[in-house]
Write an enzyme that holds these catalytic residues in place. Structure first.
Site, PDB file in Angstrom:
ATOM      1  N   ASP A  67      12.802   3.745 -56.767  1.00 20.11           N
ATOM      2  CA  ASP A  67      11.415   3.414 -57.109  1.00 20.11           C
ATOM      3  C   ASP A  67      11.220   3.188 -58.609  1.00 20.11           C
ATOM      4  OD1 ASP A  67      11.916   6.080 -57.673  1.00 20.11           O
ATOM      5  OD2 ASP A  67      10.509   6.873 -56.201  1.00 20.11           O
ATOM      6  N   ASP A 136       4.674  17.515 -52.149  1.00 22.82           N
ATOM      7  CA  ASP A 136       3.927  17.141 -50.938  1.00 22.82           C
ATOM      8  C   ASP A 136       4.855  16.604 -49.850  1.00 22.82           C
ATOM      9  OD1 ASP A 136       4.627  14.654 -51.876  1.00 22.82           O
ATOM     10  OD2 ASP A 136       2.589  13.869 -52.057  1.00 22.82           O
ATOM     11  N   HIS A 138       7.157  14.223 -50.139  1.00 22.76           N
ATOM     12  CA  HIS A 138       7.530  12.796 -50.170  1.00 22.76           C
ATOM     13  C   HIS A 138       9.000  12.598 -50.531  1.00 22.76           C
ATOM     14  CE1 HIS A 138       6.177  12.618 -54.671  1.00 22.76           C
ATOM     15  NE2 HIS A 138       7.478  12.654 -54.641  1.00 22.76           N
ATOM     16  N   GLU A 143       4.415   8.551 -49.896  1.00 25.03           N
ATOM     17  CA  GLU A 143       3.441   9.638 -49.874  1.00 25.03           C
ATOM     18  C   GLU A 143       3.061   9.968 -48.429  1.00 25.03           C
ATOM     19  OE1 GLU A 143       3.308  11.088 -52.494  1.00 25.03           O
ATOM     20  OE2 GLU A 143       2.482  10.001 -54.199  1.00 25.03           O
TER      21      GLU A 143
END
Ligand code: F6R
Length: 260
Positions: A67, A136, A138, A143
């Site tokens: 990313d 979280d 990811h 996400e």
């Protein structure tokens, strides 16, 4: 999923680096999937050490990063281009033309993402994908609620990710809101997955990834659907695992296990 619990961050980094080195020894022209962030730093340092001291060769390696932030120039200290060059690429011998990192400044994201996916395929697919995990749950910037079938695309970051990553910027307002990321489906196509996680902040996400239901709310839980996923974690990150004894038992019995 193979779960390896290590005493320290240093040890988990070394064990994960050994897996990458084994892949390279078997296949010198392997395609490596790279991650950024603090988690894989120790792994990269160990690979750099192996390159320097043990002649681990990267001259035929091709890489694809997971990313990149949208809107940061490649020279920005928090861009993933900058991170990768500073922490890994400038210390090893990967030909510059073999390095692929998503563009955070293209004027056509859709076309770029399609090109990136095609390029991975043209290079024969990813042999081993290195991953971290967000608090979280990811993986890459997929996400919560990202499709398990998602491919490389533009993504809006969750507020928690922006807050988590604010530690690397002067202020939270400086953290980009958008990123370009490989999808969960892209990641699952890699032949092997190698996730590293450390620290108590990751304990909840790690437990959900390994022992929770497969759900888009924790995109790392997609690793449960991969036939060759290994997770290297330290003690604090392992704190919430229910099957801890079993993972330790498997590792203890591994040397005597019949060869597969
Ligand atoms: C970065 C990436 C992210 C990170 C995750 C954990 O390329 O893909 O998913 O792995 O946000 O970041 P750290 O390691 O900084 O806690």
């Amino acid at each position: 999923m193979e779960v390896v619990i290590c005493k320290t961050y240093d040890e988990l980094s070394k064990q994960a680096a050994n897996v990458v080195a084994e892949v390279l020894n078997e296949k010198p022209n392997a395609v490596l999937g790279m991650a950024t962030g603090s988690s894989p730093l120790g792994l990269y340092q160990e690979l750099v050490r192996m390159h320097r001291d043990e002649a681990l060769d990267f001259s035929q390696v091709t890489t694809f990063n997971l990313d990149e932030y949208v809107g940061l120039p490649v020279t920005h200290e928090q861009s993933y281009h900058y991170f990768m060059h500073e922490n890994f690429f400038k210390h090893v011998n990967i030909p510059i033309g073999n390095i692929h990192i998503p563009s955070g400044s293209t004027n056509n994201y859709r076309a770029f993402c399609e090109w990136y996916e095609n390029r991975i395929e043209e290079c024969g697919g990813i042999d081993v994908q290195i991953l971290g995990i967000g608090a979280d749950g990811h993986i890459a910037f997929n996400e919560p609620t990202s499709s398990m079938a998602s491919r490389t695309r533009l993504k809006t970051l969750a507020r928690q990710t922006i807050e988590d990553n604010a530690r690397f910027f002067d202020k939270v307002e400086d953290v980009p809101i958008y990123a370009i990321t490989m999808g969960v489906g892209t990641i699952l196509d890699a032949r092997r997955l190698l996730l590293v996680a450390n620290g108590e902040k990751k304990a909840d996400a790690v437990a959900k990834m390994i022992e929770g239901p497969v759900t888009t709310m924790i995109t790392a839980s997609a690793l449960q659907m991969h036939s060759r996923a290994s997770v290297f974690i330290d003690e604090p990150a392992a704190a919430n695992l229910q099957m801890r004894d079993y993972y330790d038992w498997i590792q203890a019995k591994k040397p005597d296990a019949p060869k597969q």
